[in-house]
Scaffold this active site. Sequence first.
Site, PDB file in Angstrom:
ATOM      1  N   GLU A  84       6.436   4.337  -0.071  1.00  0.00           N
ATOM      2  CA  GLU A  84       5.086   5.442  -0.135  1.00  0.00           C
ATOM      3  C   GLU A  84       4.432   5.663   0.496  1.00  0.00           C
ATOM      4  O   GLU A  84       4.093   5.971   0.800  1.00  0.00           O
ATOM      5  CB  GLU A  84       4.463   4.697  -1.101  1.00  0.00           C
ATOM      6  CG  GLU A  84       4.276   3.892  -2.391  1.00  0.00           C
ATOM      7  CD  GLU A  84       3.376   3.083  -3.711  1.00  0.00           C
ATOM      8  OE1 GLU A  84       2.433   3.063  -2.185  1.00  0.00           O
ATOM      9  OE2 GLU A  84       3.858   2.881  -3.825  1.00  0.00           O
ATOM     10  N   TYR A 142       8.187  -4.698  -5.230  1.00  0.00           N
ATOM     11  CA  TYR A 142       7.223  -3.903  -5.060  1.00  0.00           C
ATOM     12  C   TYR A 142       6.948  -3.852  -3.045  1.00  0.00           C
ATOM     13  O   TYR A 142       6.428  -2.790  -2.755  1.00  0.00           O
ATOM     14  CB  TYR A 142       6.574  -5.175  -5.305  1.00  0.00           C
ATOM     15  CG  TYR A 142       4.352  -4.430  -4.691  1.00  0.00           C
ATOM     16  CD1 TYR A 142       4.423  -2.845  -5.843  1.00  0.00           C
ATOM     17  CD2 TYR A 142       4.301  -4.889  -4.697  1.00  0.00           C
ATOM     18  CE1 TYR A 142       2.768  -2.437  -5.096  1.00  0.00           C
ATOM     19  CE2 TYR A 142       2.857  -5.086  -3.466  1.00  0.00           C
ATOM     20  CZ  TYR A 142       2.715  -4.301  -4.928  1.00  0.00           C
ATOM     21  OH  TYR A 142       1.087  -3.213  -3.696  1.00  0.00           O
TER      22      TYR A 142
END
Length: 311
Positions: A242, A235
Amino acid sequence: MMAIEGKLSFGVKKMNGEQANHLGGGGAEVTSVALQEEEVLRSHLWLCRRRRCSGHICGSAGGGGGGGAQVTSVALQEEEVLRSHLQSVLTQLSFRHTYIFVYNLLQFCGHTWILTNIIARFLSFGKDGLVDMFHSVGLVMSLCQLLSFLELFHIADGIEKARLLPRLIQVTQKNVLLMTVILLEELQSQSMVCLLFLLWNLQDLLRYPHELLCLMDRPSVSMLWSRYTLWIPLYALSAFTEGFTLYTALPHISPVSPPSNAQNSSLTTPTHLHFVLIGYFPLLLLGASVTVWQLLKERRHYLDKWNKKRK
């Protein structure tokens, strides 16, 4: 009858409150709560039958007096109420269990297909296969991410026991970036987007199989460890990817209104999107920090819980 229903609902609410104090757990804890409710109802039903039998015995011993008949009548009314409650609990358990199982299975199949497609295209065509990768898996990825909004309703409705804020951050991050990639065709052929999709699928393929095993009441310690250990660095890496993807998208978005005859697709993007993406960076950092902190707490909670069960 009203006293019995009030007492029964108090016991069910008490158990739901105790279960809500736990983090995560998904459909396994929901099934556990429903099973406990069923056990309470069955125990009350057994007591009602015992009281009814006692009423019959008292009536026979008293020579047909009214005391035993009254006890038997009350016991029959209580038994009827408990039967209706038990039937509703069993129906709710079956529907919720089936629904959450089908949802997790669909997500697992979708992400498995995406990951297989990405790996197959890379092994067959190399880097050239990544150029049109988004056109190959973009539709299925969009469907999976849209379905992930249902998880917020699962948590709010109590179907899945998890913290709402971390899940909201994760779902929002993925869908915001996916919408950015859809709007900007220049990003769709970049290898950074392929890496991001790969990380997303690895995360979900660690989570959904674990949920399916818990729903089948066959939890695996290896899947539990992978779900709450490997998921954290994946993550964190995906959040960094991102942010970098959004940074590479900024040059393709002009903050100045484009002329009406512009041909470049990067200049036809709405001008306010440039400022929205700039303001999204601190939110992305804050959301990722909160989520990692919550994930570390969940990992410690579930691994300690598993170690206590083994002892």
